[in-house]
Motif scaffolding. Sequence first.
Motif, PDB file in Angstrom:
ATOM      1  N   PHE B 200      -8.967 -42.229  31.266  1.00 24.13           N
ATOM      2  CA  PHE B 200      -8.576 -42.532  29.935  1.00 24.13           C
ATOM      3  C   PHE B 200      -9.553 -42.423  28.916  1.00 24.13           C
ATOM      4  O   PHE B 200      -9.542 -42.646  27.811  1.00 24.13           O
ATOM      5  CB  PHE B 200      -7.759 -44.156  30.010  1.00 24.13           C
ATOM      6  N   LEU B 201     -10.931 -42.367  29.534  1.00 22.60           N
ATOM      7  CA  LEU B 201     -12.002 -41.828  28.398  1.00 22.60           C
ATOM      8  C   LEU B 201     -11.867 -40.669  27.756  1.00 22.60           C
ATOM      9  O   LEU B 201     -12.368 -40.716  26.457  1.00 22.60           O
ATOM     10  CB  LEU B 201     -13.269 -42.276  29.033  1.00 22.60           C
ATOM     11  N   PRO B 202     -11.315 -39.458  28.042  1.00 21.15           N
ATOM     12  CA  PRO B 202     -11.303 -38.827  29.300  1.00 21.15           C
ATOM     13  C   PRO B 202     -12.211 -37.845  29.575  1.00 21.15           C
ATOM     14  O   PRO B 202     -11.897 -36.533  29.552  1.00 21.15           O
ATOM     15  CB  PRO B 202      -9.823 -38.025  28.712  1.00 21.15           C
ATOM     16  N   ILE B 203     -13.046 -38.414  30.307  1.00 17.00           N
ATOM     17  CA  ILE B 203     -14.582 -37.527  30.669  1.00 17.00           C
ATOM     18  C   ILE B 203     -13.994 -36.585  31.715  1.00 17.00           C
ATOM     19  O   ILE B 203     -14.329 -35.199  31.426  1.00 17.00           O
ATOM     20  CB  ILE B 203     -15.388 -38.445  31.320  1.00 17.00           C
ATOM     21  N   TYR B 204     -13.150 -36.838  32.632  1.00 12.18           N
ATOM     22  CA  TYR B 204     -12.764 -35.898  33.529  1.00 12.18           C
ATOM     23  C   TYR B 204     -11.997 -34.638  33.160  1.00 12.18           C
ATOM     24  O   TYR B 204     -12.396 -33.227  33.445  1.00 12.18           O
ATOM     25  CB  TYR B 204     -12.059 -36.503  34.641  1.00 12.18           C
ATOM     26  N   GLY B 205     -10.991 -34.946  32.286  1.00 16.50           N
ATOM     27  CA  GLY B 205     -10.203 -34.009  31.957  1.00 16.50           C
ATOM     28  C   GLY B 205     -10.923 -32.866  31.009  1.00 16.50           C
ATOM     29  O   GLY B 205     -10.824 -31.761  31.376  1.00 16.50           O
ATOM     30  N   ILE B 206     -11.825 -33.094  29.991  1.00 18.55           N
ATOM     31  CA  ILE B 206     -12.477 -32.469  29.161  1.00 18.55           C
ATOM     32  C   ILE B 206     -13.393 -31.711  30.225  1.00 18.55           C
ATOM     33  O   ILE B 206     -13.732 -30.248  30.168  1.00 18.55           O
ATOM     34  CB  ILE B 206     -13.304 -33.304  28.218  1.00 18.55           C
ATOM     35  N   GLY B 228      -2.166 -38.914  47.214  1.00 19.10           N
ATOM     36  CA  GLY B 228      -2.183 -37.528  47.649  1.00 19.10           C
ATOM     37  C   GLY B 228      -1.555 -36.552  47.071  1.00 19.10           C
ATOM     38  O   GLY B 228      -1.452 -35.283  47.509  1.00 19.10           O
ATOM     39  N   LEU B 229      -0.735 -36.692  45.864  1.00 13.29           N
ATOM     40  CA  LEU B 229      -0.304 -35.941  44.952  1.00 13.29           C
ATOM     41  C   LEU B 229      -1.026 -35.237  43.887  1.00 13.29           C
ATOM     42  O   LEU B 229      -1.759 -36.080  43.265  1.00 13.29           O
ATOM     43  CB  LEU B 229       0.970 -36.709  44.325  1.00 13.29           C
ATOM     44  N   HIS B 230      -1.252 -33.854  43.936  1.00 10.25           N
ATOM     45  CA  HIS B 230      -2.089 -33.340  42.882  1.00 10.25           C
ATOM     46  C   HIS B 230      -1.506 -33.502  41.775  1.00 10.25           C
ATOM     47  O   HIS B 230      -0.338 -33.210  41.499  1.00 10.25           O
ATOM     48  CB  HIS B 230      -2.582 -31.823  43.374  1.00 10.25           C
ATOM     49  N   LEU B 231      -2.291 -33.858  40.658  1.00 13.04           N
ATOM     50  CA  LEU B 231      -1.779 -33.988  39.225  1.00 13.04           C
ATOM     51  C   LEU B 231      -2.641 -33.157  38.293  1.00 13.04           C
ATOM     52  O   LEU B 231      -3.979 -33.031  38.622  1.00 13.04           O
ATOM     53  CB  LEU B 231      -2.050 -35.393  38.697  1.00 13.04           C
ATOM     54  N   ASP B 232      -2.143 -32.729  37.216  1.00 19.93           N
ATOM     55  CA  ASP B 232      -3.114 -32.145  36.035  1.00 19.93           C
ATOM     56  C   ASP B 232      -3.834 -33.068  35.381  1.00 19.93           C
ATOM     57  O   ASP B 232      -3.386 -34.275  34.950  1.00 19.93           O
ATOM     58  CB  ASP B 232      -1.991 -31.407  34.959  1.00 19.93           C
ATOM     59  N   PRO B 233      -5.077 -33.129  35.403  1.00 20.16           N
ATOM     60  CA  PRO B 233      -6.079 -34.105  34.634  1.00 20.16           C
ATOM     61  C   PRO B 233      -5.703 -34.418  33.576  1.00 20.16           C
ATOM     62  O   PRO B 233      -5.796 -35.673  33.042  1.00 20.16           O
ATOM     63  CB  PRO B 233      -7.285 -33.292  34.864  1.00 20.16           C
ATOM     64  N   VAL B 234      -5.245 -33.189  32.541  1.00 18.50           N
ATOM     65  CA  VAL B 234      -5.101 -33.517  31.081  1.00 18.50           C
ATOM     66  C   VAL B 234      -3.731 -34.451  30.853  1.00 18.50           C
ATOM     67  O   VAL B 234      -3.786 -35.480  30.284  1.00 18.50           O
ATOM     68  CB  VAL B 234      -4.740 -32.055  30.320  1.00 18.50           C
ATOM     69  N   LEU B 235      -2.722 -34.087  31.989  1.00 21.06           N
ATOM     70  CA  LEU B 235      -1.559 -35.028  31.997  1.00 21.06           C
ATOM     71  C   LEU B 235      -1.620 -36.070  32.470  1.00 21.06           C
ATOM     72  O   LEU B 235      -1.254 -37.253  31.745  1.00 21.06           O
ATOM     73  CB  LEU B 235      -0.502 -34.054  32.810  1.00 21.06           C
TER      74      LEU B 235
END
Lengths: 308, 513
Positions: B200-206, B228-235
């Motif tokens: 939510f910062l979103p350090i990882y997404g960027i 265990g479910l892969h997700l899009d980081p931006v989403l």
Amino acid sequence: MSSPLLVIEHLRVDFPEVVAVNDMSLTVCSGDVCGLIGPNGAGKTTTMRAISGLQESTRGSVKVDGHDFTREPGELKKCLGFMPDFCPVYEQLTASEFLDHFARAYDVKDRARRIGQCLELTWLTEKRDALCEELSRGMKQRLVLAKTLLPDPEVLLLDEPASGLDPLGRIELRKILLQLRDLGKAVLISSHILTELSGFCNTAAIMERGRLIKYGNIAELGQKTGRRRVSLKWRTDGDKALEILKSANVNNLETAASGVTFDFDGNTEAIDELLKSLVTQGIRVSEWRDLSDDLEQIFLQSGAKELM
Amino acid sequence: MSLNQNPIFLTQKRLVHRSGVLAAILIAALIGLSLLSGLIAYLADPRGFDFRSPQEAGKMFYGWVIGVEILVLVIGGFSRISSTLANERKAGLWDSNRLTPLKPLDLVSGYWFGSPLREFYMGVVLAVIGLVIVLLGRLSFTFWLETQILVASTALFFGLLGVLMGLTFTRPQGLLILLVIFIVYPFSFIAPSRMLFNFFLPIYGIAHLFQDSVDPDDDWNRTPELFGLHLDPVLLSISLQLIIGIFLWRAAGRKTSNPFQSPLLRREAVVLFGILVFIQHGLLWGLWRGQFPILVHSQNKFYDSESMLPMVQGGTMLLGLVVLAFASPQPERVRVESLRLGFKNLGAIFPRSAVWLALVLTTVAAVALLMQCFLSIAYTWKAYVAAAGNLLEFFLIISFLLEYCRLRFRRRALGFMALWLFVLCILPFILGGVFTTSALGDMSLLSPGIKALAEQFTNNTPGPHGLDLHVADENVLLGMVGAHFCIAFLCFLLWRREWMRLLSKTSSAAPAQ
């Protein structure tokens, strides 16, 4: 008969260490200007804030033009105008922009015309394009009054409205209040300067330490005490006048230049007799005033203390 | 009500424009154009630069643009909104606006979008220049779009947080966010794809979008997993911000309609706490898949998985502390309610107090923690009991102290609460460091759960599958959990005494019915 526009029943407001308003019941009808009187800390401002919903009440109910705050806050707000005892204005807006902000918020129809009317009513037409930060305290006070009048509310709560006004402003404020009274608005006005309220309040509510200790029509309130306060001024023979008064068993005699004020226990005929005896014994009376309906006297006789 | 009709928004816009926006826009343009000129210089003559490709150069210069955008929109916007609201509350304008028939959420949206307009303009200028940089650097338009969406959603999220801060505190809290980011930022590098705040910062997404590496072990390069479910980081970032944002939005509306209420209803606080704790455990789930401490994934070279659960345990405690502080009613409000409803005993106080909330939060956190070890509970139950017990005593002590300080010290409650927390949580670590003995550090209120999860407290039982487990001194850990419950009991006595005192005062103040 005028209809009740503001009905307060058993209102109570608690603060951590004090009961600010305690079991207050009050009704202000259409065409009433009710003076809310009391010393500093009596609970006047808290009462007004509780009526407007800015202060949470512990119990009791407030109805403004039949609308309950808990059920119909939107409707209640439309018919209530609250002028606080200080002047919250956007310093960087002009007077007309400031009013435009609130006209939009209250969804006032024909905004420009109504803003013009309110500016004229508060003698700020010439200052309509001046920034609020350039206005004097009294002008800001008038601007906030204009803001309060903008949505044409049925009930007005005015908390110390004259505190920042000059003598001329106070006279004009009095005119506005009389005008509002004639328009059938219900006005609850607080002040601890009683002379401000004299002349246009037809009802009074006296508060002390959160309690309403006296409430009613001013003329009735003055007569409820039974004792009358009378002001007498003479042109000649002051000593003789004092002798007559003393022999008539008056109380709390206070002498002043060319006159006295005193308490008199007796009915209307008795007081008329006293005046007649003064005149027949040659005293040239220049003023004879019954102070029974004077707010200051009502307040002093109410038992409320610490009048500021 | 649309923004164009919203008087709060229009007035804020007027105020922002009156105080001048041109200089701010020019500053943003100058910064952006400086970076753009750097890229143009590289494209004109690459020899003087160390970049391997126009894409790498583009990413570097665009990264700076994004950094400035975050600074302006997130930190600048947050502090602008919170300071505007705090100042207007102080001036009485907030009350004047509340007296109008405007709906609470119209008021909130007016400030949310109106007061940071200058920052929005700067952001737009930077975003446009950023687009030029991206196109010149032969990067994809979707890369620009995704980063901009992340920045914009974060700005809006923090803007809403700013509204709530402005409504709650009387002083502007601009520095607070800097402090939080300063504290949180180093932790974000420990396990980028498994830490909730990175989303939510979103350090990882960027960072993920900027990543060049193809190394599958690089944690910035993987997609995050939720159970265990892969997700899009931006989403994931946007979804998280949206979910928390809904709670903040409701809280701001509630605080506007009645400033005496807690911003969060207690059921909302529990749901919010549950969502955050469960998502955090969901992000970690893939490491152990219910068999903590047996790693299912091979040890990642970028971080030490042993530190994961202790960090989450600490984070859960911190989150619980914040939730308790914001969602528990002020004792004064409970007292007023007692006057209104006529209750005069502690039995009626309990369900309204923070203590009830503390018990619910403990249950939620304990269930979330159990997910990590429910398949290995046979030999990790002591570690689990120590951690869950530590959560319970921590939340109980906090709730008792919170209400005790509020009742006893009123306006000075925050200072005294901070003192208690320091003494119970931090001081033992300092003394442990000073006297070089870990036993003192073990006395900290934070210590037992963190230690149990860090050192895989297993009652000297050899771990299955030949795992070499550290064995903590179970007597010390259990002793500390017990000692903390004694502290909790003392806090309960203090709490009870203050409430009884208040109730006796209330019953004597109540008029005869």
